[in-house]
Design an enzyme around this catalytic site. Structure first.
Site: not given
Ligand code: NAP
Length: 251
Positions: A16, A91, A156, A158
């Site tokens: 996605r 990703n 997030y 960090a």
């Protein structure tokens, strides 16, 4: 000009959003693509059909990148199916909000495990294959949050800052083996991850902070990822490529 014919690519979280756009663009450039996802198989299967329909080669594989055995299986299966692994795009990621004093151990651990440890586990599994080939391209997907921090998303931020340091460390460590390690740091991009924020009351404030006045389309992040995976970027190593419409200007 970008020619990835015969190359083998693994994109984590490829089903996605940004990962999907990366898979499509890598396949269009000629690469064979392993589309990883965690739970939502219909999106991944549809994407594989789309790539195959356009004459490309791809397969979908469920795996949770935060688990060592899953990450190793992802790399092994890609090598088994395609005969090697030339390009790894880390990703897969999650973005959840919490004030720090309310953040549970489990919330902190989940974000770090998927966003940061997941990349480490995939890289650790991929490097022996790339070292043997004396070639490899690793592209990590960080975030503007990793550069300037993000209130109420400190776990997030960090994890994404960690990805930047991981990139710089491994770029130096792996360069003698013909492997480059780079990072793309996207700003706001229109995907499932951000749809609530970009369609909600915060929208105007978010867009006002982006000099280009809009969020990115996933393909606008995939382009720089594919560039870093290509021969056009043969001397680019340890770079953090900012793709944010001018929202965070760093050297
Ligand atoms: P998205 O639309 O939410 O898609 C996330 C993808 O990651 C899905 O394919 C999902 O699989 C997969 N995934 C989640 N957890 C996983 C796990 N543990 N193991 C394997 N796959 C997993 O996200 P996105 O917006 O495209 O974001 C992609 C990356 O870009 C993330 O690292 C994100 O932090 C980063 N980023 C995004 C933005 C933005 O504005 N969108 C900005 C900066 C950085 P399922 O479909 O199975 O759930």
């Amino acid at each position: 000009m970008i020619d990835l014919i015969g190359k083998s690519a693994l994109v984590t979280g490829g089903s996605r959003g940004i990962g999907r756009a990366c898979c499509l663009m890598l396949a269009r450039a000629g690469a064979k693509v392993c589309v990883n996802y965690r739970v939502e198989s219909p999106s991944a299967e549809l994407l594989v059909e789309e790539i195959e329909g356009a004459g490309g080669e791809a397969f979908a594989l469920a795996a949770d990148v935060s688990r060592r055995e899953d990450a190793e299986m992802l790399v092994e299966e890609t090598v088994h199916r395609f005969g090697g692994l030339d390009i790894l795009v880390n990703n897969a990621g999650i973005w959840k909000g919490s004030a720090v004093e309310e953040m549970t151990d489990a919330e902190w651990d989940e974000t770090l495990a998927i966003n940061l440890r997941g990349a480490f586990l995939c890289i650790r599994a991929a490097v022996p294959v790339m070292k043997e080939a004396r070639a490899g391209r690793i592209v990590n997907v960080s975030s503007t949050a990793g550069q300037r921090g993000e209130a109420f998303h400190s776990h997030y931020a960090a994890s994404k800052g960690g990805l930047i340091s991981l990139t710089k460390s491994l770029a130096v460590e792996l360069a003698p083996h013909g492997i480059t390690v780079n990072c793309v740091a996207p700003g706001w991009t229109v995907t499932d991850m951000t749809s609530e924020s970009l369609l909600g009351p915060e929208r105007d404030g978010i867009l006002a902070a982006i000099p280009m006045g809009r969020a990115a389309r996933p393909e606008e992040i995939a382009g720089p990822v594919v560039f870093l995976a290509s021969d056009l970027a043969s001397f680019v190593n340890g770079e953090i490529l900012n793709v944010n419409g001018g929202a965070v200007l760093v050297g």
